[in-house]
Design an enzyme around this catalytic site. Sequence first.
Site, PDB file in Angstrom:
ATOM      1  N   HIS A  83      -4.049  32.458  31.653  1.00  0.00           N
ATOM      2  CA  HIS A  83      -4.341  32.473  30.144  1.00  0.00           C
ATOM      3  C   HIS A  83      -5.698  33.300  29.929  1.00  0.00           C
ATOM      4  O   HIS A  83      -5.952  33.510  28.593  1.00  0.00           O
ATOM      5  CB  HIS A  83      -4.453  31.025  29.930  1.00  0.00           C
ATOM      6  CG  HIS A  83      -5.828  30.162  29.996  1.00  0.00           C
ATOM      7  ND1 HIS A  83      -5.687  29.290  31.125  1.00  0.00           N
ATOM      8  CD2 HIS A  83      -6.773  30.182  29.296  1.00  0.00           C
ATOM      9  CE1 HIS A  83      -6.877  28.636  31.208  1.00  0.00           C
ATOM     10  NE2 HIS A  83      -7.437  29.136  30.182  1.00  0.00           N
ATOM     11  N   ASP A 219      -1.555  28.949  36.934  1.00  0.00           N
ATOM     12  CA  ASP A 219      -2.346  29.652  36.159  1.00  0.00           C
ATOM     13  C   ASP A 219      -3.257  30.670  36.782  1.00  0.00           C
ATOM     14  O   ASP A 219      -4.406  30.384  36.789  1.00  0.00           O
ATOM     15  CB  ASP A 219      -3.111  28.568  35.182  1.00  0.00           C
ATOM     16  CG  ASP A 219      -3.589  29.126  34.072  1.00  0.00           C
ATOM     17  OD1 ASP A 219      -3.611  30.356  33.583  1.00  0.00           O
ATOM     18  OD2 ASP A 219      -3.925  28.280  33.079  1.00  0.00           O
ATOM     19  N   SER A 644     -12.478  28.163  32.631  1.00  0.00           N
ATOM     20  CA  SER A 644     -11.403  28.598  32.883  1.00  0.00           C
ATOM     21  C   SER A 644     -11.487  29.773  33.829  1.00  0.00           C
ATOM     22  O   SER A 644     -12.050  30.724  33.552  1.00  0.00           O
ATOM     23  CB  SER A 644     -10.427  29.070  31.690  1.00  0.00           C
ATOM     24  OG  SER A 644     -10.158  27.734  30.682  1.00  0.00           O
TER      25      SER A 644
END
Length: 711
Positions: A83, A219, A644
């Site tokens: 992402h 991810d 992240s």
Amino acid sequence: MKFLKLLLLFIFIQVNAQQGGMWIPSLLKGMNESEMKKLGMKISAEDIYSINHSSLKDAVPQFDGGCTAEVISDKGLILTNHHCGFDAIQNHSSVAHDYLTDGFWAYKMAEELQNKDMVVTFVVRIEDITTKVMEGVTSLSSEQDKQKKIQQNISYLTQSLPKESWQENSIKTFFDGNQYLLFVTETYRDIRLVGAPPSSIGKFGSDTDNWVWPRHTGDFSLFRIYADKNNRPADYSVDNIPYKPKYFFPISIKGIKENDFTMVMGYPGRTQEYLPSFAVEQIMNTLNPAKIEVRDAALKVQDGFMRKDNAIKIQYASKYAGIANYWKKWIGETKGLKKSNAIAIKQQFEAAFQEKVRTAGKEAEYGNLLKDFEKNYSEIKDYALARDLFTEVALRNSELLQNGYRLYQLEQVLKTKGEQAFTDRKNNLSIGIFEFYKDYNVAVDKNVFEQLIAIYAKSLPSQFLPTELKNLNVSELTNTIYATTKLTKLEDFRNLVEGDTKSVIEKINADKGYQVLKAMADAHTKNVLPKYDELNLKNSATQRTYMKAILELFPNNRIFPDANSTLRVTYGKVKGYKPNDGITCEPFTYLDGVMEKYVPDDYEFNVPKKLIDLYNTKDYGVYGVKGKMPVAFIATNHTTGGNSGSPALDAEGNLIGLNFDRVWEGTMSDIFYSPEICRNIMVDIRYVLFIVDKYANAENLIKELKIIPSN
């Protein structure tokens, strides 16, 4: 008795807990290092941060301004979240070459894809310069003068403090203005896409699974840093060579078990751990519900179109994910704050704070802080709500209004900076607006606008609502605007800003879409922002003094600075949790769970055929464990947005995963961390390697890595 228990819980968490906190890596020696050793860490604070030799910090850059990455080879290969690389993957995608659906893999360096304007930034060193920043400040009386002097000092020091010519100085505030640190950094500007799994792996579960556990998302994405021949930052060039890092992470596939030590390094964006109870109550009961309502409406419209049209799905995939991310986060945050009794616990701490003030004889200095907070937050409530609604409706979620606001800013430039600045801005706007229309669909936007303008007219405090939106017929207004506006087509927009200054101003002010935005923006600028800024400045000054008092009166507490997008270290243990009564969550997930969630042709839960085949044959290579393929795990590390892509490390500092999310109930850790329910979610590095190796057959990438075997 209930309140006594809450107070004891707060004190236990703040004073005795060995998990939670976002710590500055240059200041780990002492209490933090001791705690980390007790939790099982086998390396030293010097191994994590050093300016005298290579250390872990040298392998942890900030990725493209908003995420974190880790260097995993001596050829500048970096790993981050799918992402985090999503915009780049989308920008390289088309209907003919749909890398979102099919994935992308470069099997040799010549196939790696350039990404315009993408950067990664490394920290070279950190230095405390509080005394220099505060020089000449304490003698000033007004808060405005103090802030002005601080900014002047920061500007001067940023330019004058020593660094190499290819480096940057950045000065950040900590503890609400009670400490200032200098970060000397290096920013690399030639970053190329190397690999990304299909979204059915890298985004598996999509928005339904976002912020929840159990999670089954691979991810991750891979990029490579390129540098000039001297290994220094350079703009993209075919002559650039792979970056030679000071340090890169060895990768362990030995596996992990519950209660193992874990550490996460990265660039957490923003937390507000020391807000008073009045602020938390306002967030829970006023601001979050308003923002959730706006985004909920926008998401329902976009989702309806995306499910019916693949071209729209590609156009809106990144935008939808961006809207959904914090929509769901705010829902979980509110739920977690209620579940953890955050307001009551903060109120009990405030009672203890007042007692500390009294016994220390500090009433004159600190005695009125909480009363000031109560008064200021009561006064700012409507203004804060109006500000959030304007931001959510006009600036973030209605594309027509976003475009109108660009023109509003253009008109303000003419008023404040003159005709030459106006001309320069409109020319740049005419060129740059192409990127906006590339991913724009008027039917989607029209439906979103109709929903959001109705919410705005209903929810905005009535004293701030412009006349144009009173007694509103939403459908009539929407149809009138979209039948005539020039803001929905590229050529029409460019025609609006073409010509001399007078004609441009006349044309944009005649546009019905712009007229609505201008009415909203004028009312907001004149009636909301001045008072909001005044009250917010008061709260900021009070918060700074409150933070100073906490540091002074609670010297033995574990007090860490709020996140501010600077490099931090957080540590804890692999551990399950109990989100609700009767529900216990294990800390690990496996590929079995992917197959259990599999829904053929569903854009959130589809699974690629090859992954199904690998599962059916149990062809996991060296990455599987007893016939199972690990996918993700959770731990008590204190993370937030910006973490992240952060490396998840074991006791020896080896890479065991990468952070990508938090459990839903634990998203309130931005405001109140609880070791009972706050968990960060990480993709297991063995799943990453399995996808790269067995799914993508990218042996060229596996050969670059330093992999520590399982035996």
